[in-house]
Structures are given as C-alpha cells and as structure tokens.
Design an enzyme around this catalytic site. Structure first.
Site, PDB file in Angstrom:
ATOM      1  N   LYS A 103      -7.114  -4.103  -4.136  1.00 29.32           N
ATOM      2  CA  LYS A 103      -5.748  -4.065  -4.633  1.00 29.32           C
ATOM      3  C   LYS A 103      -5.391  -5.459  -5.068  1.00 29.32           C
ATOM      4  CE  LYS A 103      -2.575  -0.910  -5.177  1.00 29.32           C
ATOM      5  NZ  LYS A 103      -2.733   0.536  -5.406  1.00 29.32           N
ATOM      6  N   ASP A 143      -0.269  -0.196 -10.896  1.00 25.26           N
ATOM      7  CA  ASP A 143       0.434   0.279  -9.700  1.00 25.26           C
ATOM      8  C   ASP A 143       1.932   0.068  -9.990  1.00 25.26           C
ATOM      9  OD1 ASP A 143       0.114   1.273  -6.842  1.00 25.26           O
ATOM     10  OD2 ASP A 143       1.309  -0.496  -6.479  1.00 25.26           O
TER      11      ASP A 143
END
Ligand code: NAD
Length: 417
Positions: A103, A143
């Site tokens: 991430k 995201d």
C-alpha cells in the site's frame, strides 16, 4: 499515528499469528507473514505544494509481486499504510491471486489543492517510488482520493524515469492507457457476487433486501447502483457531509447522476424533500435495514455503535471498517460480518486481470472480464463459508485461516525461514 490504525494493525497481526499457530506453522514462518519486507517513507519537496510525506509498504512477496493502492488523505501515516498493506497481502492470498501485499500514500488533503498541485504530488510520488515499483516487483493502483487520472500521471512519470514503456507497472488506468474493462465498478461488483453467493447459504439474512450504504464514492455508489439493479432496495446512503434515509427506497440512479454532474452533497440534493430523513453518518449506521455496507473509511463500526446495529449482515466494502471489539459484540449478537479482505477483493482481482492483459498486450471485453471475476469471487466465498462451518469460525476467522495457509505454504516451500 491514529489510534484506530495502530490497534487495527496489531489486531490483524494477532489474527495472522493465531491462524498460523492453528495451522501448525513455525514461529519464524508466522513472523515472516506479520512484518513488512520493506518500508519506504520519505518526505519529498513538491514544487508549488511544499514538503509531503510519502509512503510505500511491501508485505511478503512469496506468492508474487507486491500489489496495492495509493491513498491521498490528510490522515495517511505509516501505521495506516502498514495496516492497508497487510490487508492486501491477505486479500490477494484469499482470492488466489499470485501477488503479495502493498500500500502507498501521501499525506495531503486534496480538497486544499488545485488539479495542478495534485498532479505534481502524483508525479513526485512516482519518481520517488520508481526504484521500488515495477511490473514484476510492485504494482500500485488507486485508493481513496486517487483515480484513473492520478494513475495516468504516475504511469507517465514512472516511464519517463525508467526510460521504457511499462503499462503493467500500475493498474486502475483509464482504458486509453491500457486499463481494463470493468475496473471502475470491480470492487462493488465483486462484493455483490460475494454477497449473493453467501445469501444462497444464508437466505434468511436477505430479509426484505433493504440496504444502507455508508460512503457514496467509487465503491459505495457502484455498490448501490448494482444492488438496486438486482432487486435490492437502497434505503440509506451517505457521504462525508452526512446521510439520507428513506424506508421506501432511494432512487440511486438519479442520485448518482446528480452527484456526478453537480458534485453536491447528498443532503443538499434532498434539502427540499421533507420525506427523506437527513441523518449524521453515526445515525445512519444504526438505522433499520437488512444489510449494512460500510464503503467509506476505516473504524466506523466500534464499541459505541455495534450493539445498536439493526442489520443482520454487514458487507465490509471499505477496508477495516470494524474494530475488533465491535467484531466480538457483533459475533455475540449473531450479526454476520463479511470481512473486507473477501468482500472488497473484486478490486484487486480486476487489477490483476488488468496486469495480465498489459503483459499479454491483448485485451478482453467487459463480458470476458466479468466472466473471470465472478468465479474467483464465488470460489473464495464458498471456501470461506465452508471453512467457517466446518471449523466453527466466523467468516473473518475462516478468511484468515485460508489466506495464512496459502502464504505460509509459499514461504515454507521457498525455504525462506
Ligand atoms: P472514494 O474517495 O471514491 O469515496 C469515499 C466516500 O466516502 C466518499 O463518498 C466520501 O464522501 C465518503 N466519506 C469520507 N469520509 C466519510 C465519513 N467520515 N463518513 C462517511 N462517509 C465518508 O473512495 P473509494 O475508492 O470508494 O474507497 C472507499 C473504501 O473502499 C476505502 O476504505 C477503500 O480503502 C476501500 N476500497 C476501495 C477499493 C477501490 O477499488 N476503490 C478497493 C478495495 C477497497
């Protein structure tokens, strides 16, 4: 660091350890799955913006290259990125994608920045992370607050930096740059396949098919639209400004159209309609419905509201929306929670399919993509459900067991520990 991310992170590490012990993995194998392989954290000076904290965390590439999105948000910090990265590792494993977890993020509030400043941050992120990402190394994606345009700037900057074309380095791209059909709605479509499959085993949980969706961004809006099309009634939706609730059902097609063209808040859309209740996001979560879908940010279902939730089933489309204390309360109350790393894995699944198409330079139709997404989501849902029944586990505990089993086996086979 926010308290929520810190405790969520520790809880996920604890759940992996527990699953690893139950499966008989060694302490070293468990440690290999609970700690990140690489943490990149740099403060970068961005022209016209100032200093920006940028992150990439990579978790266990025993199954394949790292994969995970990039978040632009003021609350982004190392613990949050680690939490999201470890979740990606579990997610890829659970649905059988040959990838590890990652991430990234940048600590900015995009609402305070112009489009040109956001582009500058995106390009700076790609330049900073260029040595650590790559089509066979680590593949980012969008995201919260990043999208196809952000990915386009990042792809362009990465390719300029490394001096070659490499479309598969990043997913969630627009179609014109090698994106996949179906990616935009993939997370929500995958979640609907999971929900519908689980309801075949748990038909009583469908009730009158009344659904509340928290968050009306990419994931929440598509979830509401797809479910409405499939005969569910969307009785409540919300955005960061608050929610609207109507037990008769909301016209989500009209809401999505209006919100996309005017960018108004949901409550403003219904300002002159007295029959539609205006509620806070806290109130929305405990209103009457059969299925509750958190599709905004983490830490929304807590000890404060878990006892009051009316839904019999929660489909976690957001990442980490439920605290572990709340999870226990929901378990005692027999509320079924479909965990994030199963429910929202459709996004990474179609990202993976985009990567496959980029690598083969041959592209599939929307039907072909959907034809591949559905069995992946249904097979994973069935495995989680059967494991939960056979071993008397919650769906979340069963998901941890299956995900840890695959990663642990790959780590052991490679002789890494
Ligand atoms: P987004 O930025 O498009 O939408 C977020 C939505 O949440 C917006 O409607 C925003 O107004 C709302 N929101 C923000 N703060 C809120 C609050 N405090 N209360 C209620 N609503 C609030 O983001 P997204 O891509 O739809 O992602 C939503 C969630 O889904 C995140 O947790 C993300 O990590 C997760 N997720 C996204 C994907 C994907 O493919 N986009 C994949 C897997 C998981």
């Amino acid at each position: 660091m926010t308290h929520t991310s810190e405790s969520t992170y520790k809880n996920i590490q604890g759940a992996i350890s527990k699953a690893g012990q139950d499966l008989g993995f060694s302490a070293a194998t468990i440690a290999d799955m609970t700690e990140p392989y690489n943490v990149i954290n740099q403060t970068v000076s961005v022209d016209g913006v100032g200093n920006v904290d940028m992150y990439r965390v990579q978790y266990n590439n025993a199954l394949g290259p790292y994969k995970g999105g990039i978040r632009f948000h003021p609350a982004v910090d190392l613990d949050e990125v680690k939490t999201l990265a470890i979740t990606m590792m579990l997610k890829c494993s659970l649905v059988g994608i040959p990838m590890g977890g990652a991430k990234g993020g940048a600590t900015i509030d995009p609402r305070d920045l112009s489009d040109a400043q956001i582009e500058a941050v995106a390009r700076a992120w790609a330049r900073t992370m260029a040595p650590y990402i790559g089509v066979d190394k680590d593949i980012p994606a969008p995201d919260v607050n990043t999208n196809g345009q952000t990915m386009s700037y990042m792809l362009d900057e990465f390719e300029k930096t490394v001096g070659r074309s490499e479309p598969g380095v990043i997913t969630g791209k627009p179609i014109a740059l090698g994106g996949s059909q179906g990616r935009e709605q993939a997370t929500s479509q995958g979640g609907v396949y999971v929900l519908e499959h689980l309801l075949t085993h748990l038909p009583d949980r469908a009730g009158d098919k009344r659904v509340i969706v928290q968050g009306f961004g990419n994931v929440g809006s598509f979830a509401a639209l797809i479910l409405a099309e499939r005969g569910f009634t969307i009785v409540g939706v919300s955005d960061s400004k608050g929610g609207v609730y109507d037990p008769r059902g909301l016209d989500v097609v009209a809401i999505a159209k209006e919100k996309n063209s005017n960018r108004t808040s949901l409550q403003d859309l219904f300002a002159s309609d007295d029959e539609v209740q205006k509620v806070t996001n806290e109130e929305l979560l405990v209103l009457d419905c059969d299925i509750l879908i958190p599709a905004a940010l983490e830490g929304q279902i807590t000890v404060e509201n878990a006892a009051d939730i009316k839904a019999g089933l929660i489909l976690e489309l957001a990442n980490n929306p439920t605290s572990s204390e709340a999870d226990l309360i929901l378990k005692e109350r027999d509320v079924i929670v479909v965990p994030d790393f199963l429910a929202n894995a459709g996004g990474v699944t179609v990202s993976y399919l985009e990567w496959v198409q980029n690598r083969q330079q041959y592209y599939w139709t929307a039907e072909e993509v959907d034809h591949k997404l559905k069995p992946i989501m249904t097979t994973a849902s069935e495995a989680v459900y059967q494991t939960s029944i056979n071993s008397s586990l919650t769906l979340r505990e069963a998901g941890f067991r299956l995900a840890v089993q695959r990663i642990g086996e790959a780590v052991a086979l490679r002789g890494r520990v």
